[in-house]
Design a protein around this motif. Structure first.
Motif, PDB file in Angstrom:
ATOM      1  N   CYS A  25       0.843  -1.191   0.000  1.00  0.00           N
ATOM      2  CA  CYS A  25       0.000   0.000   0.000  1.00  0.00           C
ATOM      3  C   CYS A  25       0.882   1.246   0.000  1.00  0.00           C
ATOM      4  CB  CYS A  25      -0.909   0.012   1.220  1.00  0.00           C
ATOM      5  SG  CYS A  25      -1.713   1.625   1.462  1.00  0.00           S
ATOM      6  N   GLY A  27       0.148   4.087   0.790  1.00  0.00           N
ATOM      7  CA  GLY A  27      -0.199   4.944   1.916  1.00  0.00           C
ATOM      8  C   GLY A  27       0.484   4.524   3.198  1.00  0.00           C
ATOM      9  N   CYS A  28       0.326   3.251   3.591  1.00  0.00           N
ATOM     10  CA  CYS A  28       0.844   2.821   4.902  1.00  0.00           C
ATOM     11  C   CYS A  28       1.913   1.746   4.780  1.00  0.00           C
ATOM     12  CB  CYS A  28      -0.300   2.340   5.789  1.00  0.00           C
ATOM     13  SG  CYS A  28      -1.124   0.858   5.167  1.00  0.00           S
ATOM     14  N   CYS A  44      -7.073   0.824   0.396  1.00  0.00           N
ATOM     15  CA  CYS A  44      -6.512   0.140   1.556  1.00  0.00           C
ATOM     16  C   CYS A  44      -7.489   0.278   2.717  1.00  0.00           C
ATOM     17  CB  CYS A  44      -5.159   0.764   1.912  1.00  0.00           C
ATOM     18  SG  CYS A  44      -4.433   0.077   3.413  1.00  0.00           S
ATOM     19  N   CYS A  47      -5.512   2.139   5.894  1.00  0.00           N
ATOM     20  CA  CYS A  47      -5.242   3.585   5.942  1.00  0.00           C
ATOM     21  C   CYS A  47      -6.145   4.376   5.004  1.00  0.00           C
ATOM     22  CB  CYS A  47      -3.777   3.867   5.631  1.00  0.00           C
ATOM     23  SG  CYS A  47      -3.370   3.665   3.887  1.00  0.00           S
ATOM     24  N   PHE A  49      -6.131   4.524   1.863  1.00  0.00           N
ATOM     25  CA  PHE A  49      -5.480   5.004   0.639  1.00  0.00           C
ATOM     26  C   PHE A  49      -6.298   4.568  -0.575  1.00  0.00           C
ATOM     27  CE2 PHE A  49      -2.692   4.434  -3.004  1.00  0.00           C
ATOM     28  CZ  PHE A  49      -2.031   5.648  -3.046  1.00  0.00           C
TER      29      PHE A  49
HETATM   30 ZN   LIG Z   1      -2.687   1.543   3.508  1.00  0.00          ZN
END
Ligand SMILES: [Zn+2]
Lengths: 278, 314
Positions: A25, A27-28, A44, A47, A49
């Motif tokens: 991911c 994002g995280c 996701c 998070c 995302f």
């Molecule tokens: Zn994420």
């Protein structure tokens, strides 16, 4: 390759097909099963995302299978200024982008069924020159609105754009009033027009058709705004807060109605359109 | 103030200044003054016959160029200024109100206001309007619709203000809504680009039935500097970007984005206010007259067709 890394790999699923099985991911940085990632429509659930989608993926997630008919599939870019910049001609650049993406313009439009209901759908595609608004884009959107008017279907717009396309100069700018005029016709005819703003929806697109919906839906944390962050920071000589021009910021300031995670988007659109009695 | 490409003119101007300072000039001084004036006018005429797009940008941005309040003073016999958007405040970057032309035609005037000095510019923010400016403009246009008055919109802005407060209050929404509402406003709209037509900030009050443009005004999707820094990765390539963007009145006429070019005196509007007021006044009177008597239904559908035709892919 060292012994440690080999051992590490053995603890994980089959190394050979890593990208096929896992998604990291952005994002995280969590590892998510690709199957799960796809099931969540490239979002996701840890998070929230939201990965940018291609227009084809967006159509597939919103419309009932095999219900989509594209409108004006051959309508493509034009080069009214015969624009050439430091890197070469716009005509070449656009043709190259077109060949690479298989897209004719930064938007695809069509008619299909959303949970059984006929709608006109326009989806922008960020891969085609940043989803920029230019003559072909604006004309396709206008014709899609005209189709909605003709069939009396609701019009759903999924925006994803960095703004107007400089390479078509003033002609790009004129697509802002052109598209807004088409949306005004839907308003006069009391036909629903729902705008979904995805990451990013900025510049001339945020300041035209994307921002005049009956209902504004934004995807979580999408960047939505008129002027660029850097330009604003240079103008006001201040750092802007982290959440500036996010979907959440727009919700707090009254410019979007709701933030809807992608897996709930189709159902939300269906629910809203069910209220139409015109 | 002369522009950097006007150095020849500046030299003559310096000589003229000296000669004019002579107390009790004799006949030879007087004839030299007349001679220099003739030379200067010829120089200006030659220079301005062939301005590059980038030079045109400089003329369009000239600090002495007539601003909206100058046009109001020069064109109207009455102006009743109206203030505020009824929602947040009274932006000074866009002003407007009831106005009467010298030929007694009544209309709603509105547009960007730039300042001529620093204090003015602080007040009107260099002609960069905030959302409340665009919303005030729409309030006045709706009022014009109610009173069956034509709207005349003057455009002269570097762009909509790129500030955090403007974003917070919905700059994008204000501009978008204006274009949508102007597209179907049931009264004639005349747009006149007098200086800088800066992107969304310009088109936010720029939808109309007839689009007029001063000869040395410019109209663009992005400033030449901005375009140069993105596509040339070098802001100093603004002159090249100005060429490529086709932002001058003749190019825009060819692209059918504007309808008519209003000629300026040699050396630009800022050198001869009475002359430009006369030309603009006549052009407005004629345009307003041509738009009277057209049914609002026809007007609105023609307006739609006009913008629909712009950049229609073949
Ligand atoms: Zn994420």
């Amino acid at each position: 390759m060292g012994w440690f890394s080999r051992k590490k790999k053995q603890e994980q699923p089959p190394a050979v097909a890593k990208e096929d099985v896992w998604v990291v991911c952005p994002g995280c940085k969590a590892h998510v099963y690709r199957e799960e990632w796809e099931k969540n429509l490239k979002t996701c659930d840890r998070c929230s995302f939201h990965e940018r989608l291609t227009s084809a993926e967006r159509v597939a997630m919103l419309l009932d299978p095999k219900s989509y008919t594209e409108l004006n599939p051959r309508l493509t870019f034009s080069d009214p200024l015969k624009f050439v910049d430091a890197k070469g001609s716009y005509a070449d650049k656009a043709a190259e982008t077109s060949a690479k993406t298989g897209l004719k313009e930064a938007v695809i439009t069509g008619i299909g069924r959303l949970s059984g209901r006929k709608i006109v759908l326009a989806v922008m595609d960020f891969r085609f020159m940043g989803g920029s608004l230019a003559s072909g884009t604006g004309e396709k959107i206008r014709l899609a609105a005209e189709a909605a008017l003709h069939y009396r279907y609701p019009f759903v717009m999924v925006a994803a754009s960095g703004g107007a396309r400089m390479h078509e100069g003033i002609v790009s700018l004129m697509q802002m009033p052109k598209t807004c005029a088409a949306i005004a016709r839907l308003r006069d005819a009391r036909l629903p027009y729902i705008s979904v703003m995805t990451d990013p929806t900025t510049g001339g697109v945020s300041a035209s058709f994307a921002m005049v919906g009956d209902v504004h839906i934004a995807e979580p944390r999408a960047l939505i705004g008129f002027a660029g962050r850097r330009v604003i920071e240079e103008t006001i000589k201040q750092k802007l807060p982290e959440d500036f021009q996010t979907a959440e910021y727009l919700l707090a300031h009254g410019f979007v109605d709701m933030i809807v995670p992608r897996p709930k988007l189709r159902d939300t659109l269906h629910q809203i359109l069910a209220y139409r009695r015109t | 103030m002369n522009l950097d490409f006007e150095t020849d003119v500046t030299e003559i101007d310096a000589q003229l200044l000296e000669l004019r300072a002579v107390a009790d000039p004799d006949s030879s001084t007087k004839s030299r003054i007349a001679e220099f004036e003739k030379q200067r006018d010829a120089k200006l005429k030659a220079l301005y016959a062939d301005l590059t797009p980038w030079q045109t940008v400089q003329v369009a941005r000239h600090p002495e160029r007539p601003m909206l309040r100058d046009f109001i003073a020069g064109l109207t016999t009455e102006f009743i200024e109206l203030h505020g958007d009824r929602l947040f405040g009274d932006d000074q970057g866009i002003i407007g109100g009831f106005a009467t032309l010298k030929n007694q035609q009544r209309f709603m005037i509105l547009g960007h206001q730039k300042g001529k000095n620093f204090d003015d510019n602080l007040r009107c923010n260099f002609g960069m309007a905030r959302p409340e400016g665009y919303r005030k403009a729409m309030r006045l246009m709706k009022l014009a619709e109610k009173y069956a008055l034509p709207v005349v919109s003057f455009i002269d802005t570097p762009g909509a203000f790129p500030g955090a407060d403007a974003e917070e209050r919905g700059q994008a929404e204000a501009i978008a809504r204006n274009m949508m509402d102007m597209a179907v406003l049931k009264t004639p709209i005349v747009v006149i680009i007098t200086g800088e037509g800066g992107s969304g900030g310009a088109i936010g009050i720029g939808v109309g039935d007839v689009i007029l443009m001063l000869q040395y005004a410019v109209y663009s999707v992005i400033s030449p500097e901005g375009c140069a820094s993105i596509l040339w990765r070098d802001g100093s390539k603004a002159a090249e970007a100005a060429n490529a963007l086709k932002i001058t009145a003749p190019s825009l006429k060819q692209l059918k984005v504007i309808d008519e070019i209003i000629p300026e005196p040699p050396g630009g509007a800022h050198r001869d206010y009475p002359a430009i007021m006369l030309t603009v006044g006549n052009a407005l009177a004629k345009t307003l007259k041509n738009l009277t008597g057209i049914s609002t239904g026809k007007l609105v559908s023609r307006r739609y067709d006009k913008f629909a035709a712009m950049g229609r892919a073949r």
